[in-house]
Design an enzyme around this catalytic site. Structure first.
Site, PDB file in Angstrom:
ATOM      1  N   CYS A  88      -7.903 -10.732   0.030  1.00 36.26           N
ATOM      2  CA  CYS A  88      -7.976 -10.408   1.466  1.00 36.26           C
ATOM      3  C   CYS A  88      -8.114 -11.688   2.286  1.00 36.26           C
ATOM      4  CB  CYS A  88      -9.156  -9.480   1.750  1.00 36.26           C
ATOM      5  SG  CYS A  88      -9.238  -9.119   3.517  1.00 36.26           S
ATOM      6  N   CYS A 136     -16.346  -8.564   5.085  1.00 36.52           N
ATOM      7  CA  CYS A 136     -16.380  -9.064   6.481  1.00 36.52           C
ATOM      8  C   CYS A 136     -16.703  -7.866   7.362  1.00 36.52           C
ATOM      9  CB  CYS A 136     -15.022  -9.679   6.833  1.00 36.52           C
ATOM     10  SG  CYS A 136     -13.800  -8.495   7.439  1.00 36.52           S
ATOM     11  N   CYS A 196     -15.272  -3.120  -0.654  1.00 36.90           N
ATOM     12  CA  CYS A 196     -13.878  -3.355  -0.216  1.00 36.90           C
ATOM     13  C   CYS A 196     -13.286  -4.396  -1.174  1.00 36.90           C
ATOM     14  CB  CYS A 196     -13.870  -3.889   1.213  1.00 36.90           C
ATOM     15  SG  CYS A 196     -14.511  -5.576   1.315  1.00 36.90           S
ATOM     16  N   ARG A 230      -2.359   6.237   9.903  1.00 40.48           N
ATOM     17  CA  ARG A 230      -2.429   5.815   8.496  1.00 40.48           C
ATOM     18  C   ARG A 230      -2.531   7.035   7.579  1.00 40.48           C
ATOM     19  NH1 ARG A 230      -4.213   0.653   8.074  1.00 40.48           N
ATOM     20  NH2 ARG A 230      -3.363  -0.686   9.716  1.00 40.48           N
ATOM     21  N   CYS A 272     -14.184  -2.184   5.698  1.00 39.14           N
ATOM     22  CA  CYS A 272     -13.218  -1.340   4.967  1.00 39.14           C
ATOM     23  C   CYS A 272     -13.873  -0.423   3.951  1.00 39.14           C
ATOM     24  CB  CYS A 272     -12.186  -2.234   4.274  1.00 39.14           C
ATOM     25  SG  CYS A 272     -11.224  -3.169   5.486  1.00 39.14           S
ATOM     26  N   LYS A 307      -4.261   0.638  14.805  1.00 39.89           N
ATOM     27  CA  LYS A 307      -4.157   1.648  13.724  1.00 39.89           C
ATOM     28  C   LYS A 307      -4.878   2.932  14.166  1.00 39.89           C
ATOM     29  CE  LYS A 307      -6.542  -1.261  11.109  1.00 39.89           C
ATOM     30  NZ  LYS A 307      -7.294  -1.842   9.957  1.00 39.89           N
ATOM     31  N   LYS A 352      -6.612   6.582  12.453  1.00 37.11           N
ATOM     32  CA  LYS A 352      -7.017   7.157  11.162  1.00 37.11           C
ATOM     33  C   LYS A 352      -7.494   8.606  11.315  1.00 37.11           C
ATOM     34  CE  LYS A 352      -8.086   2.735   9.081  1.00 37.11           C
ATOM     35  NZ  LYS A 352      -9.028   1.885   8.333  1.00 37.11           N
ATOM     36  N   ARG A 399       0.866  -1.185   0.000  1.00 40.94           N
ATOM     37  CA  ARG A 399       0.000   0.000   0.000  1.00 40.94           C
ATOM     38  C   ARG A 399       0.898   1.228   0.000  1.00 40.94           C
ATOM     39  NH1 ARG A 399      -3.941  -0.115   4.843  1.00 40.94           N
ATOM     40  NH2 ARG A 399      -4.971  -1.787   3.656  1.00 40.94           N
TER      41      ARG A 399
HETATM   42  C1  SRM Z   1      -7.988  -1.417   0.583  1.00 45.95           C
HETATM   43  C2  SRM Z   1      -8.994  -1.137   1.739  1.00 45.95           C
HETATM   44  C3  SRM Z   1     -10.449  -1.357   1.294  1.00 45.95           C
HETATM   45  C4  SRM Z   1     -10.755  -0.750  -0.085  1.00 45.95           C
HETATM   46  O1  SRM Z   1     -11.341  -1.480  -0.893  1.00 45.95           O
HETATM   47  O2  SRM Z   1     -10.425   0.431  -0.264  1.00 45.95           O
HETATM   48  C5  SRM Z   1      -8.769  -2.003   2.953  1.00 45.95           C
HETATM   49  C6  SRM Z   1      -8.347  -3.271   2.846  1.00 45.95           C
HETATM   50  C7  SRM Z   1      -8.020  -4.063   3.937  1.00 45.95           C
HETATM   51  N1  SRM Z   1      -8.212  -3.740   5.249  1.00 45.95           N
HETATM   52 FE1  SRM Z   1      -9.205  -2.163   5.895  1.00 45.95          FE
HETATM   53  N2  SRM Z   1      -9.072  -1.355   4.107  1.00 45.95           N
HETATM   54  C8  SRM Z   1      -9.345  -0.085   3.789  1.00 45.95           C
HETATM   55  C9  SRM Z   1      -9.997   0.858   4.599  1.00 45.95           C
HETATM   56  C10 SRM Z   1     -10.531   0.551   5.833  1.00 45.95           C
HETATM   57  C11 SRM Z   1     -11.539   1.343   6.507  1.00 45.95           C
HETATM   58  C12 SRM Z   1     -12.185   2.640   5.991  1.00 45.95           C
HETATM   59  C13 SRM Z   1     -11.401   3.853   6.399  1.00 45.95           C
HETATM   60  O3  SRM Z   1     -10.243   3.689   6.834  1.00 45.95           O
HETATM   61  O4  SRM Z   1     -11.965   4.916   6.272  1.00 45.95           O
HETATM   62  C14 SRM Z   1     -11.844   0.665   7.687  1.00 45.95           C
HETATM   63  C15 SRM Z   1     -12.931   1.054   8.722  1.00 45.95           C
HETATM   64  C16 SRM Z   1     -12.473   2.201   9.577  1.00 45.95           C
HETATM   65  C17 SRM Z   1     -11.790   1.621  10.788  1.00 45.95           C
HETATM   66  O5  SRM Z   1     -10.574   1.409  10.711  1.00 45.95           O
HETATM   67  O6  SRM Z   1     -12.493   1.318  11.773  1.00 45.95           O
HETATM   68  C18 SRM Z   1     -10.993  -0.520   7.690  1.00 45.95           C
HETATM   69  C19 SRM Z   1     -10.967  -1.433   8.713  1.00 45.95           C
HETATM   70  C20 SRM Z   1     -10.146  -2.568   8.740  1.00 45.95           C
HETATM   71  C21 SRM Z   1     -10.009  -3.488   9.846  1.00 45.95           C
HETATM   72  C22 SRM Z   1     -10.785  -3.397  11.175  1.00 45.95           C
HETATM   73  C23 SRM Z   1      -9.984  -2.533  12.108  1.00 45.95           C
HETATM   74  C24 SRM Z   1     -10.584  -2.569  13.497  1.00 45.95           C
HETATM   75  O7  SRM Z   1     -10.452  -1.557  14.186  1.00 45.95           O
HETATM   76  O8  SRM Z   1     -11.174  -3.612  13.880  1.00 45.95           O
HETATM   77  C25 SRM Z   1      -9.082  -4.456   9.461  1.00 45.95           C
HETATM   78  C26 SRM Z   1      -8.590  -5.661  10.245  1.00 45.95           C
HETATM   79  C27 SRM Z   1      -7.571  -5.299  11.294  1.00 45.95           C
HETATM   80  O9  SRM Z   1      -7.004  -4.213  11.238  1.00 45.95           O
HETATM   81  O10 SRM Z   1      -7.340  -6.186  12.146  1.00 45.95           O
HETATM   82  C28 SRM Z   1      -8.692  -4.106   8.126  1.00 45.95           C
HETATM   83  C29 SRM Z   1      -7.775  -4.838   7.359  1.00 45.95           C
HETATM   84  C30 SRM Z   1      -7.639  -4.710   6.009  1.00 45.95           C
HETATM   85  C31 SRM Z   1      -6.792  -5.658   5.145  1.00 45.95           C
HETATM   86  C32 SRM Z   1      -5.375  -5.134   5.146  1.00 45.95           C
HETATM   87  C33 SRM Z   1      -6.887  -7.129   5.474  1.00 45.95           C
HETATM   88  C34 SRM Z   1      -5.834  -7.672   6.425  1.00 45.95           C
HETATM   89  O11 SRM Z   1      -5.659  -7.125   7.520  1.00 45.95           O
HETATM   90  O12 SRM Z   1      -5.235  -8.705   6.043  1.00 45.95           O
HETATM   91  C35 SRM Z   1      -7.431  -5.444   3.789  1.00 45.95           C
HETATM   92  C36 SRM Z   1      -6.549  -5.705   2.568  1.00 45.95           C
HETATM   93  C37 SRM Z   1      -7.381  -6.348   1.497  1.00 45.95           C
HETATM   94  C38 SRM Z   1      -6.631  -6.436   0.202  1.00 45.95           C
HETATM   95  O13 SRM Z   1      -6.417  -7.566  -0.297  1.00 45.95           O
HETATM   96  O14 SRM Z   1      -6.261  -5.367  -0.346  1.00 45.95           O
HETATM   97  N3  SRM Z   1      -9.329  -2.949   7.724  1.00 45.95           N
HETATM   98  N4  SRM Z   1     -10.231  -0.562   6.548  1.00 45.95           N
HETATM   99  C39 SRM Z   1      -8.866   0.219   2.391  1.00 45.95           C
HETATM  100  C40 SRM Z   1      -7.418   0.689   2.430  1.00 45.95           C
HETATM  101  C41 SRM Z   1      -7.332   1.949   3.215  1.00 45.95           C
HETATM  102  C42 SRM Z   1      -5.954   2.570   3.138  1.00 45.95           C
HETATM  103  O15 SRM Z   1      -5.505   2.919   2.005  1.00 45.95           O
HETATM  104  O16 SRM Z   1      -5.289   2.666   4.188  1.00 45.95           O
HETATM  105  S1  SF4 Z   2     -13.830  -5.481   4.960  1.00 44.37           S
HETATM  106 FE1  SF4 Z   2     -12.977  -7.438   5.501  1.00 44.37          FE
HETATM  107  S2  SF4 Z   2     -12.975  -8.533   3.553  1.00 44.37           S
HETATM  108 FE2  SF4 Z   2     -13.185  -6.399   3.040  1.00 44.37          FE
HETATM  109  S3  SF4 Z   2     -11.073  -5.761   2.667  1.00 44.37           S
HETATM  110 FE3  SF4 Z   2     -11.615  -5.269   4.805  1.00 44.37          FE
HETATM  111  S4  SF4 Z   2     -10.821  -7.010   5.924  1.00 44.37           S
HETATM  112 FE4  SF4 Z   2     -10.952  -7.648   3.783  1.00 44.37          FE
END
Ligand code: SRM
Ligand code: SF4
Ligand SMILES: Cc1cc2nc3c(=O)[nH]c(=O)nc-3n(C[C@H](O)[C@H](O)[C@H](O)COP(=O)(O)OP(=O)(O)OC[C@H]3O[C@@H](n4cnc5c(N)ncnc54)[C@H](O)[C@@H]3O)c2cc1C
Ligand SMILES: Cc1cc2nc3c(=O)[nH]c(=O)nc-3n(C[C@H](O)[C@H](O)[C@H](O)COP(=O)(O)O)c2cc1C
Lengths: 591, 557
Positions: free
Chosen positions: B432, B471, B426, B142, B475, B205, B207, B73
């Protein structure tokens, strides 16, 4: 070999039955014990009918005959065995000697000698016999005035140096003053008939010379044909036929598991499985089309009348080009004849062309019958067995690269690998023993396994077998192939052995994962210090896979390492490696 | 109460400032994977170990290890990319990744499908473009989001500067990143020191986003820390500060829940960095380091209350926050198509379906954008809705770009439905590791199905906000959508309804574990009711929230 056999509850043999068994096999070496177990299992399959061939007692007189054989895949050893039995019928005592295990000077003390000599590598004598050939082909060879001899040469007419080793020995012995009692015969891969005639004639000639001087009666090998062999293969049901290269790989490599339960086919790690398959229909069609012929036309072959397509499909070699096939064309197409005399052209041509290419490049107006007559019989193909007998009872696994490539503007396939790629339900097979690629008998001996591509197959059997037998000797694998992502054959198993510590070292060379090409020999150089230490600790070095390049480069790398880390001069390194080979600690199974 | 540290906390502490055994993992040639622990540490470097889940069963049959691939990323504060940077990223994607660039919901760019032996070259390539991947992931701050819209140029420029300043200020100082990926020397002359984070960084993390009303495209209520730009006479007067937003949920764990951020005050523009630092330090010191599912700022605040947080922050700031100022969010979607900016230039917003920039059969988006980048003098801006804005196009430059779009079969989806233009998904499968159901690959089909339902009820032009997450991690910020599907199992989702158009209200789960037929039936029923009895101009989300009590939840199919 401990002879104490632990009695098993509810043993089918009575106590004295067991004693008789012990006496019957007393003195058998490891090879013969193994062969006998296969033989007895075969008997069980025939529901105990008496074996067709009962060994006669040795009552011969006279000076005797020594049969020297030079073999790699066992054919010459088998013919030597035939000479022994033919000799008995003539009241002749026959002693067999493996050229890889004899003192070259022994020939000077021999009166009557027959030689069965195969050619391997690129026109070279078989693995381990070059010590003998260097002496008698060298210009300091001693005189052999009182030797009477004959040579049977085994070869494969799809190689440019057809029967080269046999030919050279025949001329060399004559130059040393020995008297040839029978003309040399050069046998192609389907040697049974030609060899049979030669053996009959050679034994008669030897018996005729024999009555002047007395000899000692020696009979060692008990030779009677095993129930399963290349002429009577076992039709083994296919248990698994699984591609084990990733979807992005440039090659399709298959892991094939075959059910050989109850077929009396015993094998040891290092042996090969002979596949007696037929040619895939797509190859038959391509050949018919290239020759402008009709597959339904009836032809005569070996006394049978059958459709040309069936003859080409079931019985004839229609992929690998052989010398007789080229000669047949040369007789009608003068463009080809003088080229054939150029050895370099012939070698390259035989290696890069298949029958279909020759038919296109040298068009001739064939008839169905003339084509069938020009092609040689379809020989079996050998595949190193990739399973340990103790771990996979009743099974044999092989690892096959499916030959499928585009060249000269047309598609090409391999005969046997094509047959296997078509996922048959069963495969005709037999065991080709390879006594010269055995695991060390010392369970603690370190083992270094160097393999590229499907050359890793026997090592899967090695490590599986050692682990099953609880052997603690350290194992080190050096594996090479194209890409880590898709070509690391049996990766899951190696990673697990490595994690378990059963594989002490695991070095890999993936040639196409980085800009410059990296092969197994580069890893050998990098780990030179460790390799020399292992050799000093009694390690056995195994090399398996491509003969043309890999085996040559690895050999050179080992020599370089001996020089650099064992502080040996160039010659001393060569001697050290020859020592290792002679003592059975440098073993090669290259193809 | 000091409870036992979670395994990841211990791992961070002993990682020697994010080195772990990454160097050894990278040089291990027998596997395409990193050693176990290193997969956690690599996240701080912007690198996620994944495997192609479509191939898992096949690989196992082939006796091969999973097809290990890495997601990388790139961190792009405020989503601003120069055409030259874009072309370099394009080249890297073709050479080392799966020939696609994935625009994310945080205005960043992800590469998928990179194999281990290409990691260094790819990261070096990214760094050569003056972007980096440090802290794109991991327990640190981030990518700082900033509303990309340029029609308030003066406001946007100042807001962007604040966003980039905060991002630089909160970037980890460790040399591990340079040592491992760039110059490679282990020049540990002076001992490592993280002035702000310390050796264990944050509990989770963090944000931050900067929003510019009336658009809430950055979804400020989902952010740990938000700055809402308050304008006066066309100038940036300061920011309303919001804290405690977050999406992550774990199915069946009531102790995890989404939370909409609370506004706690107003600060001047030059106070923003100090506010950001102190909020991060509060989270560093009070965040839960024993249970990672309870470690985000939203839980730190809920455990002690917003007032406690407001006072704790006030004691740490030189000048305390004043009362939040009035502002209004009207919508979150991007204005797809050409729009004139205040400075007279034109901006073209291109809807990138699910943010996936790739050459497909008809639309060749990767090559098309690359062609535009090689002739465009302005910049590219990534939007929080996974879209891309070609910003700063002079009057006479528009037709050339339109021709290029046509040449590459790219439809800006100007004419597409409001639903399709705003829909978010997402990444989920196949990359993922946490995905339970499809999202990116399912959104097109599901959008078609919903469009058919809308047409049936005469609601064709209803600008419905629809989001799918594979899930409950959320995201695509699903818990703030009018309609959301949250993955539960392959082909099965929880249905959430009731988010507001401007994103200031969480939706509620109305049905659990439905398959597509079940979801569409439930939506059909609710849309029919909405078409009959909605109030004038009432959005579907508002209607669903208003009638949530009477509708009741649906028992799972
Ligand atoms: C690419 C992206 C979704 C998209 O289609 O755009 C994404 C993709 C992933 N997110 Fe996310 N998140 C993305 C925005 C978000 C958001 C929205 C936001 O940030 O505004 C959230 C919800 C806001 C929040 O953080 O509460 C989000 C909450 C999560 C979580 C849950 C975090 C938590 O507090 O429980 C995880 C899992 C974790 O961190 O354990 C996660 C984890 C992941 C991972 C890295 C999976 C992993 O941990 O193995 C995903 C990678 C999938 C892949 O194959 O690319 N991602 N993730 C976004 C990348 C953001 C960036 O450039 O940094
Ligand atoms: S919402 Fe769940 S399935 Fe979708 S990218 Fe985030 S971690 Fe992966
Ligand atoms: C002891 C021993 C062990 C072996 N173990 C294995 C093993 O474990 N796994 C394995 O896969 N093979 C093994 N082989 C090789 C195997 O026996 C066959 O030679 C191989 O599978 C090809 O047989 P085929 O019938 O498919 O091809 P064929 O029908 O024999 O076709 C081969 C012909 O195609 C042409 N040809 C082949 N490759 C090329 C090329 N790259 N470019 C141009 N022309 C080409 C040549 O003219 C060649 O004569 C072993 C051989 C020996 C002697
Ligand atoms: C790897 C390999 C290389 C061979 N090279 C030659 C050769 O160069 N010339 C030749 O006439 N036969 C060659 N042959 C054919 C063998 O001589 C033939 O198969 C013979 O029957 C083997 O006899 P053996 O089993 O006693 O070793 C080669 C066989 C193999 C497996």
């Amino acid at each position: 070999m401990s002879s104490a056999v632990q009695p098993v509850q509810a043993m089918p043999l009575s106590a004295d039955g067991l004693d008789e068994l012990h006496q019957a096999v007393a003195g058998f070496d490891r090879e013969q014990l193994l062969w006998t177990s296969g033989y007895l299992a075969g008997l069980a399959r025939l529901e105990g009918e008496p074996p067709p061939h009962t060994p006669a007692s040795a009552a011969a007189t006279g000076e005797g005959l020594t049969v020297f054989f030079a073999t790699e895949t066992g054919n010459s050893r088998k013919i030597a065995g035939d000479i022994v039995s033919a000799g008995q019928a003539h009241g002749l005592t026959v002693d067999t000697v493996d050229l890889a295990r004899c003192k070259p000077r022994q020939l000077a003390r021999t009166r009557n000698a027959l030689f069965v000599v195969a050619t391997h590598g690129i026109g070279e004598p078989p693995e381990g016999t070059d010590g003998f050939f260097d002496v008698w082909l060298g210009d300091t060879a001693p005189a052999l005035a009182n030797l009477r001899y004959g040579v049977l040469a085994l070869g494969d007419s799809s190689y440019a140096d057809f029967c080269e080793a046999g030919r050279q020995l025949d001329t060399a012995l004559a130059n040393c003053g020995a008297t040839r009692i029978i003309e040399r015969v050069d046998c192609d891969v389907d040697f049974t008939a030609a060899a049979g005639h030669w053996v009959e004639k050679a034994v008669k000639m030897a018996a005729a010379c024999d009555d002047e001087t007395p000899g000692k009666a020696v009979l060692r090998a008990v030779s009677s044909p095993a129930p399963i062999d290349r002429k009577r293969p076992h039709r083994a049901p296919v248990i698994v036929n699984q591609r084990i290269t990733g979807r992005r790989s440039s090659r399709d490599v298959r892991h094939v598991e075959l059910d050989i339960d109850g077929a009396g086919l015993a094998y040891l790690p290092g042996d090969s499985l002979g596949v007696v398959s037929s040619n895939p229909p797509r190859i038959v069609d391509a050949v018919l089309e290239a020759a402008g012929l009709d597959g339904d036309v009836i032809v005569a072959l070996d006394g049978d009348d059958l459709a040309a397509a069936a003859a080409l499909g079931e019985r004839l070699e229609i992929t690998a080009v052989s010398r007789p096939f080229l000669d047949a064309i040369a007789r009608r197409e003068d463009g080809l004849s003088q080229k054939l005399s150029d050895r370099a052209f012939l070698r390259d041509y035989l290696e890069t062309r298949q029958v279909v290419d020759v038919l296109h490049e040298f068009p001739v107006d064939w008839t169905e019958q003339s084509l069938v007559d020009a092609l040689r019989r379809l020989p079996p193909r050998l595949y190193s067995i990739a399973s340990a007998p103790n771990v996979n009872p009743g099974e044999a696994h092989i690892t096959v690269t499916v030959l499928d490539y585009e060249r000269f503007g047309r598609a090409h396939w391999g005969s046997a690998s094509g047959f296997l790629a078509d996922e048959p339900s069963s495969v005709p097979v037999y065991i080709e023993q390879n006594p010269r690629f055995r695991l060390p008998e010392d369970a603690d001996a370190p083992v270094v396994m160097i393999g590229a591509g499907t050359g890793v197959a026997p090592y899967r059997a090695f490590v599986e077998q050692r682990r099953e037998l609880g052997q603690r000797g350290p194992n080190w694998l050096i594996f090479g192939n194209r890409n880590l992502d898709s070509d690391f054959l049996y990766q899951q198993e190696w990673l697990q052995y490595h994690e378990e510590g059963y594989l002490r070292h695991l070095d890999v060379a993936f040639s196409r994962d980085q800009a410059d090409k990296i092969y197994v020999q580069h890893r050998i150089m990098e780990q030179g210090r460790r390799l020399v230490d292992w050799i000093d600790q009694g390690a056995f070095l195994y090399v398996c896979g491509d003969a043309k390049c890999m085996a040559v480069d690895v050999h050179a790398a080992i020599l370089a390492v001996l020089e650099q880390y064992a502080g040996l001069s160039g010659e001393a390194a060569v001697e050290r490696l020859d020592e290792l080979r002679a003592s059975g600690r440098y073993l090669r199974d290259v193809y | 109460m000091t409870r036992e540290q979670s395994p990841v906390e211990k791992l961070k502490a002993r990682s020697n400032f994010l080195r772990g055994t990454l160097a050894a993992s990278l040089s291990n040639l027998v596997s395409g994977a990193l050693a176990g622990d290193d997969t956690q540490i690599s996240k701080f470097h912007g690198v996620y170990q994944q495997d192609n889940r479509d191939e898992r069963a096949e690989r196992n049959r082939q006796k091969l290890e999973p097809a290990w691939r890495f997601m990388i990323r790139a961190r792009i504060p405020g989503g601003i990319v120069t055409p030259a940077q874009w072309r370099d990223l394009d080249a890297l994607a073709r050479r080392y990744a799966d020939a696609s660039l994935r625009l994310t919901t945080r205005q960043a760019i992800q590469f998928h499908g990179v194999i281990k032996c290409d990691l260094r070259n790819t990261i070096r390539g990214i760094n050569d473009t003056l972007l980096d991947t440090l802290a794109a992931c991991g327990d640190v701050n981030r990518n700082v989001m900033c509303a990309p819209l340029a029609n308030f140029s003066a406001i946007h420029t100042q807001a962007l500067q604040v966003a980039q300043a905060i991002s630089n200020h909160l970037t980890p100082r460790t040399r591990a990143y340079h040592e491992l990926w760039l110059d490679g020397e282990n020049v540990a002359a002076e001992p490592e020191h993280e002035p702000l984070y310390g050796s264990s960084y944050l509990p989770r993390k963090f944000k931050i986003a900067v929003a510019i009303p009336p658009v809430n495209d950055v979804d400020i209520y989902a952010q740990d820390l938000g700055f809402i730009a308050i304008a006066r006479d066309g100038e940036l007067a300061g920011f309303n500060v919001t804290v405690g937003g977050g999406m992550g949920v774990t199915h069946g764990d009531a102790a995890t829940y989404p939370r909409a951020a609370d506004a706690i005050g107003f600060c001047s523009p030059d106070q923003a960095i100090a506010v950001a630092e102190q909020v991060v330090l509060l989270q560093r010191d009070f965040g839960d380091r024993s249970n990672r599912r309870h470690a985000r700022l939203k839980y730190t605040i809920d455990d002690r209350g917003v007032d406690w947080f407001r006072e704790a922050l006030a004691t740490r700031l030189d000048t305390p926050l004043t009362a939040p100022r009035a502002f209004r969010f009207t919508h979150r979607g991007d204005p797809v198509g050409w729009a004139r900016a205040a400075d007279g230039c034109w901006n073209l917003t291109i809807h990138v379906p699910q943010g996936r920039v790739r050459d497909g059969d008809e639309a060749r988006l990767l090559s098309g954008l690359n062609a535009i980048a090689s002739s465009h003098a302005g910049e590219f801006r990534l939007t929080p809705n996974q879209n891309l804005i070609v910003a700063g196009v002079p009057d006479d430059g528009r037709s050339a770009i339109d021709r290029q779009l046509a040449d590459y079969g790219i439809d800006t989806l100007q004419s597409a439905s409001g639903l399709r233009q705003q829909a978010l998904a997402c990444v989920a499968l196949p990359t993922c590791g946490l995905a339970m159901a499809e999202a990116e690959r399912y959104l097109p089909d599901f959008s078609n199905a919903v469009e058919r339902l809308l047409a049936r009820h005469g609601l064709e032009d209803l600008p419905l906000s629809l989001r799918i997450s594979g899930c409950p991690n959320g995201c695509s910020r699903p818990y703030l959508a009018e309609v959301a599907l949250v993955g539960k199992a392959p082909g099965r989702y929880n249905l959430h309804l009731g988010g507001s158009v401007n994103g200031d209200r969480l939706n509620t789960m109305v049905a659990e574990n439905l398959d597509e037929a079940g979801i569409l039936a439930e939506l059909d029923r609710r849309l029919a009711r909405y078409a009959e009895s909605r109030q004038h101009g009432e959005a579907f989300g508002d209607f669903a929230a208003r009638t949530a009590r009477t509708e009741g939840a649906v028992t799972p199919a």
